[in-house]
Design an enzyme around this catalytic site. Structure first.
Site, PDB file in Angstrom:
ATOM      1  N   ASN A 287      34.858  11.045  -1.527  1.00  0.00           N
ATOM      2  CA  ASN A 287      35.520  10.052  -2.378  1.00  0.00           C
ATOM      3  C   ASN A 287      35.822  10.692  -3.726  1.00  0.00           C
ATOM      4  OD1 ASN A 287      36.335   7.394  -3.333  1.00  0.00           O
ATOM      5  ND2 ASN A 287      34.392   7.309  -4.441  1.00  0.00           N
TER       6      ASN A 287
ATOM      7  N   LYS B 111      37.528  -0.625  -0.565  1.00  0.00           N
ATOM      8  CA  LYS B 111      36.603  -1.380   0.273  1.00  0.00           C
ATOM      9  C   LYS B 111      35.343  -0.555   0.550  1.00  0.00           C
ATOM     10  CE  LYS B 111      38.147  -4.453   3.100  1.00  0.00           C
ATOM     11  NZ  LYS B 111      38.074  -5.593   2.194  1.00  0.00           N
ATOM     12  N   ILE B 112      34.275  -1.275   0.850  1.00  0.00           N
ATOM     13  CA  ILE B 112      33.004  -0.590   1.118  1.00  0.00           C
ATOM     14  C   ILE B 112      32.911  -0.271   2.610  1.00  0.00           C
ATOM     15  CG2 ILE B 112      30.472  -0.764   0.958  1.00  0.00           C
ATOM     16  CD1 ILE B 112      31.798  -0.865  -1.785  1.00  0.00           C
ATOM     17  N   LEU B 113      32.719   1.008   2.915  1.00  0.00           N
ATOM     18  CA  LEU B 113      32.603   1.410   4.321  1.00  0.00           C
ATOM     19  C   LEU B 113      31.330   0.805   4.923  1.00  0.00           C
ATOM     20  CD1 LEU B 113      33.481   5.224   4.152  1.00  0.00           C
ATOM     21  CD2 LEU B 113      35.023   3.281   4.457  1.00  0.00           C
TER      22      LEU B 113
ATOM     23  N   GLY C 245      48.701   6.497  -4.508  1.00  0.00           N
ATOM     24  CA  GLY C 245      48.562   7.633  -3.604  1.00  0.00           C
ATOM     25  C   GLY C 245      48.877   8.975  -4.241  1.00  0.00           C
TER      26      GLY C 245
ATOM     27  N   HIS D  31      36.313   9.806  -7.700  1.00  0.00           N
ATOM     28  CA  HIS D  31      36.036   8.721  -8.657  1.00  0.00           C
ATOM     29  C   HIS D  31      36.387   9.183 -10.076  1.00  0.00           C
ATOM     30  CE1 HIS D  31      34.260   5.055 -10.143  1.00  0.00           C
ATOM     31  NE2 HIS D  31      33.712   5.780 -11.098  1.00  0.00           N
TER      32      HIS D  31
ATOM     33  N   ASN E 283      46.699  10.991  -5.468  1.00  0.00           N
ATOM     34  CA  ASN E 283      45.703  11.935  -4.922  1.00  0.00           C
ATOM     35  C   ASN E 283      46.073  12.325  -3.497  1.00  0.00           C
ATOM     36  OD1 ASN E 283      43.363  12.468  -6.831  1.00  0.00           O
ATOM     37  ND2 ASN E 283      43.579  10.250  -7.021  1.00  0.00           N
TER      38      ASN E 283
END
Ligand code: GRF
Length: 193
Positions: A109, A93-95, A14, A111, A16
């Site tokens: 997001n 996880k993929i939304l 966490g 990355h 970020n």
């Protein structure tokens, strides 16, 4: 302008999330973190949230029938907190399509690579930096982008690069990229909120 309610979805340290909390406390962004949700129980980010009296929620994916139900439960939490904007910061996880549609244009997001390089399925955490080094890249960086239905495919908001040192380890690179992440995440939020 009304302050936006932000939800940060995490799975780990966490750092970020911390950058967003700090920027909000310093009034650098037009938003405040209202809820933090993790799909991992031991995510340190949950502790960070609690320290700032932010609602910190662990939702165990195993307690839901499938990804749709899991994300349905998250959407409920977002509604309870009147969330305007969603930040994925280490969320693995993929939304679902439904989630993306409901918050279209309001999910970003972070990355740790220069998308379109080293992103998509399987590229997360230290694996990204390992692949960058094995790919003999001279530079890498971080990207903040809007989230669409793909993995790391949405419109790029901001990217920042760094040069890779000769013989640099993946761990060292990860740390340097993380510093860039903290900075561009706030720059991106300043733009989009
Ligand atoms: C960051 O590298 C982020 O880009 C990635 O996961 C990491 C999360 O770090 N997707 P933290 O939990 O914010 O410290």
């Amino acid at each position: 302008m009304q302050i936006k309610n932000i939800a940060v979805l995490i799975s780990g340290s966490g750092s970020n999330l911390q950058a967003v909390i700090d920027a909000s406390l310093k009034n650098e962004i037009n938003g405040k973190v209202s809820v933090v949700i993790s799909h991992k129980k031991d995510a340190y980010g949950l502790e960070r949230a609690k320290k700032h009296n932010i609602d910190a929620i662990y939702l165990n994916p195993k307690e839901y029938k499938n990804n749709e139900e899991y994300h349905g439960a998250i959407i409920e939490k977002l509604k309870e907190h009147n969330i305007d904007f969603v930040v994925l910061a280490g969320y693995l996880k993929i939304l679902t399509k439904d989630f993306v549609k409901k918050y279209e244009g309001r999910i970003i997001n972070i990355h740790p690579s220069l998308i379109p390089k080293y992103c998509g399925k399987g590229f997360y955490g230290i694996k990204v930096h390992e692949a960058v080094i094995n790919g003999n890249e001279k530079e890498t960086g971080a990207t903040v982008h809007f989230v669409d239905e793909g993995t790391d495919t949405g419109k790029i908001i901001i990217q920042e690069k760094l040069s890779i040192d000769i013989g640099e380890t993946k761990e060292h690179l990860q740390k340097r990229v993380l510093d860039i992440e903290h900075s561009i995440l706030i720059k991106a939020l300043k733009k989009v909120l």
